[in-house]
Design an enzyme around this catalytic site. Structure first.
Site, PDB file in Angstrom:
ATOM      1  N   GLY A 149       0.795  -1.159   0.070  1.00 44.07           N
ATOM      2  CA  GLY A 149      -0.095  -0.071   0.076  1.00 44.07           C
ATOM      3  C   GLY A 149       0.928   1.157   0.014  1.00 44.07           C
ATOM      4  O   GLY A 149       2.079   1.393  -0.417  1.00 44.07           O
ATOM      5  N   SER A 150       0.333   2.085   0.627  1.00 49.08           N
ATOM      6  CA  SER A 150       0.938   3.533   0.626  1.00 49.08           C
ATOM      7  C   SER A 150       2.181   3.838   1.674  1.00 49.08           C
ATOM      8  O   SER A 150       2.315   3.009   2.530  1.00 49.08           O
ATOM      9  CB  SER A 150       0.097   4.655   0.825  1.00 49.08           C
ATOM     10  OG  SER A 150      -0.712   4.584   2.463  1.00 49.08           O
ATOM     11  N   GLY A 203       0.376   4.690   4.869  1.00 52.05           N
ATOM     12  CA  GLY A 203      -0.218   3.677   5.762  1.00 52.05           C
ATOM     13  C   GLY A 203       0.847   2.519   6.174  1.00 52.05           C
ATOM     14  O   GLY A 203       0.756   2.099   7.391  1.00 52.05           O
ATOM     15  N   GLY A 204       1.726   2.237   5.420  1.00 48.57           N
ATOM     16  CA  GLY A 204       2.532   1.255   5.457  1.00 48.57           C
ATOM     17  C   GLY A 204       3.413   1.469   6.645  1.00 48.57           C
ATOM     18  O   GLY A 204       3.878   0.581   7.647  1.00 48.57           O
ATOM     19  N   GLU A 224       5.356  -3.249   1.251  1.00 47.30           N
ATOM     20  CA  GLU A 224       5.676  -2.745  -0.007  1.00 47.30           C
ATOM     21  C   GLU A 224       4.975  -1.204   0.035  1.00 47.30           C
ATOM     22  O   GLU A 224       3.549  -1.192   0.004  1.00 47.30           O
ATOM     23  CB  GLU A 224       5.283  -3.534  -1.121  1.00 47.30           C
ATOM     24  CG  GLU A 224       5.452  -2.990  -2.443  1.00 47.30           C
ATOM     25  CD  GLU A 224       4.838  -3.633  -3.639  1.00 47.30           C
ATOM     26  OE1 GLU A 224       4.408  -3.127  -4.507  1.00 47.30           O
ATOM     27  OE2 GLU A 224       4.827  -4.993  -3.473  1.00 47.30           O
ATOM     28  N   CYS A 254       2.243  -0.998  -9.093  1.00 52.58           N
ATOM     29  CA  CYS A 254       3.563  -0.519  -8.296  1.00 52.58           C
ATOM     30  C   CYS A 254       4.877  -0.170  -8.838  1.00 52.58           C
ATOM     31  O   CYS A 254       5.660   0.295  -8.449  1.00 52.58           O
ATOM     32  CB  CYS A 254       3.575  -1.353  -6.890  1.00 52.58           C
ATOM     33  SG  CYS A 254       3.627  -3.166  -7.497  1.00 52.58           S
TER      34      CYS A 254
END
Length: 499
Positions: free
Chosen positions: A223-224, A227-228, A247, A284
């Site tokens: 994800g982002s 957030g990650g 990731e 991605c």
């Protein structure tokens, strides 16, 4: 007084309208029940034969349910039946590939050193292998509702390692998540396992509770960066920190040598246009930053890129939030001084966006003040930096963060190639030559990861070695044969690869 659970709605990104309520957000108690139940299935997963059967059965059930899975995923993501049919095939192939990994047994990394009293110091009997960590939390990706979601690579590799899984569904495709989770749980029942070997929870708060739960032993996230990183920090802040394999984001730089532009400008421009707009730029591995030469050869490349991008129809992004972020990001970048827009990206209408690319001189980047151009913009946008001299290339590359991929477009006898390949290698986990990074083959030699912020660890989330994330080594020293696991006993009764 109990607080009512928040509903989870399936939304059509083509219209922005809710389709149906498919679940409710999990409470802390719900998360605890799911994790506790998953942990109770761990002993049953120790049987490698059962694990392999689970993975193959899940693959078969997904294939059988293809029409419903594809229809549901398309309704929630607007990715289209062709793309999703291919993604489902990849997903079931991943499950079968990890079943093969389990059968072979090399992932256990069995190593045996027999005792030798003549060494200094004397060597005892040492027998090493790898065991599963425990319950794995999986955080689904938005842009791959199958291959990086509930039945995706993180889940497949964790189950292959012998780890039960609790998946936090992505809010962009909750109905698809529920459908796939039901198929995985059915597969578990068909091979004689408890269905709780795979569990599903919804909601932002549930995701935070999940990474903090004391029975969760590791986490996988796609994800982002924002957030990650928040979840990564939460995993590290636990009383007992756990591995967090995230990731997060990638610019995926491309370097085009002057010789390559002089000989293949049209080919490279068309190839880049196809790669950066594939899946509406929501991969991605989208090439989001390009170093191309100034001058006539570079102009021909830019013209070919413009022709390719102009031929792309407006498209729907995964949700309204991503669309708004893309439109704002494109406007911010195109408004910077010295930035050109041969094809201006942005909003097409209320629900769709147009692809485009921006240009800037490399010297402008080196002077500073254009940092947004060196950050990922999720969607169909790339930045072309024009270098006047070859020495500007490594200077600009030095400004870039870590990436999943880095690409070199060159000629067969390019004198710059070796030095540029050496400059790109520290930036990424996969380095390509005369190819494009979108599309990640599921293979033993694949590596899908890279220096931070591409990933938070050195592991891969694609390919056979993704299983290593969910294992830890244990060595038995001077242990009697009857107390050793069969995998480590003399005579190799299970026929495993050993060193």
């Amino acid at each position: 007084m109990a607080v009512a659970a928040e509903p989870v709605w399936s939304v059509d990104p083509r219209t922005g309208k809710a389709r149906e309520q498919v679940a409710v957000e999990a409470t802390a108690e719900d998360v605890d029940r799911a994790v506790t139940a998953a942990a109770a299935t761990r002993d049953a997963l120790a049987d490698r034969t059962v694990r392999a059967a689970l993975l193959r059965t899940a693959a078969g059930l997904l294939d059988e349910a293809r029409p419903e899975v594809v229809e549901t995923a398309d309704a929630e993501t607007a990715l289209g039946p062709v793309r999703l049919t291919g993604e489902l095939a990849r997903t079931s192939a991943q499950l079968r590939a990890f079943a093969d990994v389990v059968d072979e047994g090399a992932f256990l990394d069995v190593r045996i050193d027999l005792p030798d009293p003549t060494t200094t110091p004397p060597r005892p009997d040492l027998r090493r292998w790898k065991i599963p960590l425990g319950v794995v939390a999986v955080y689904s990706a938005s842009n791959f509702p199958l291959a990086f979601s509930v039945p995706g690579g993180d889940t497949a590799s964790a189950l292959a390692a012998g780890c039960p899984v609790v998946v936090k569904a992505h809010p962009d495709h909750p109905a698809t998540s529920e459908l796939c989770a039901a198929l995985l749980r059915r597969a578990a029942a068909e091979v004689g396992l408890d269905e709780d070997v795979v569990a599903l929870v919804h909601g932002f708060d549930a995701g935070v509770e999940l990474v903090r739960h004391p029975l969760v032993a590791a986490a996988g996230f796609t994800g982002s960066v924002r957030g990650g990183r928040a979840l990564f920090d939460a995993a590290a802040a636990r009383p007992v920190p756990i591995p967090f394999h995230g990731e997060l984001g990638s610019l995926n730089p491309v370097v085009i040598t002057r010789a390559a532009a002089e000989t293949r400008a049209a080919e490279i421009g068309a190839g880049l246009a196809g790669s950066m707009t594939l899946g509406r730029g929501q991969f991605c591995t989208k090439p989001g930053f390009v170093l191309a030469p100034a001058g006539d050869a570079g102009d021909r490349f830019v013209a070919a890129l413009a022709d390719g991008v102009k031929g792309t129809e407006p498209g729907v992004l995964l949700d309204a939030r991503m669309r708004d972020a893309f439109v704002a990001g494109a406007a911010e970048r195109s408004g910077l001084p010295g930035v050109g827009a041969p094809v201006l990206p942005g909003a097409a209408d209320e629900h769709t966006v147009t692809a485009g690319f921006l240009t800037v001189d490399a010297a402008t980047l080196l002077r500073g003040g254009h940092e947004p151009l060196l950050e990922e913009c999720f969607g169909p946008l790339t930045v072309v930096a024009r270098y006047a001299t070859p020495d500007e290339i490594p200077q600009v590359l030095a400004l870039l963060p870590g990436n999943l991929t880095a690409t070199l477009q060159m000629t067969g006898e390019d004198p710059e190639a070796a030095a540029l390949l050496a400059a790109l290698t520290p930036l990424a986990g996969r380095v390509l030559v005369n190819d494009w990074p979108t599309g990640v083959a599921v293979a033993g030699a694949q590596h899908h990861g890279g220096p931070y912020p591409a990933t938070t660890s050195t592991s891969t989330s694609v390919g056979a070695t993704a299983i290593e994330r969910w294992l830890r080594p244990v060595t038995y020293q001077s242990t009697p044969q009857h107390l050793l696991p069969p995998e480590l006993r003399d005579g190799n009764p299970l026929g495993l690869p050993r060193r």
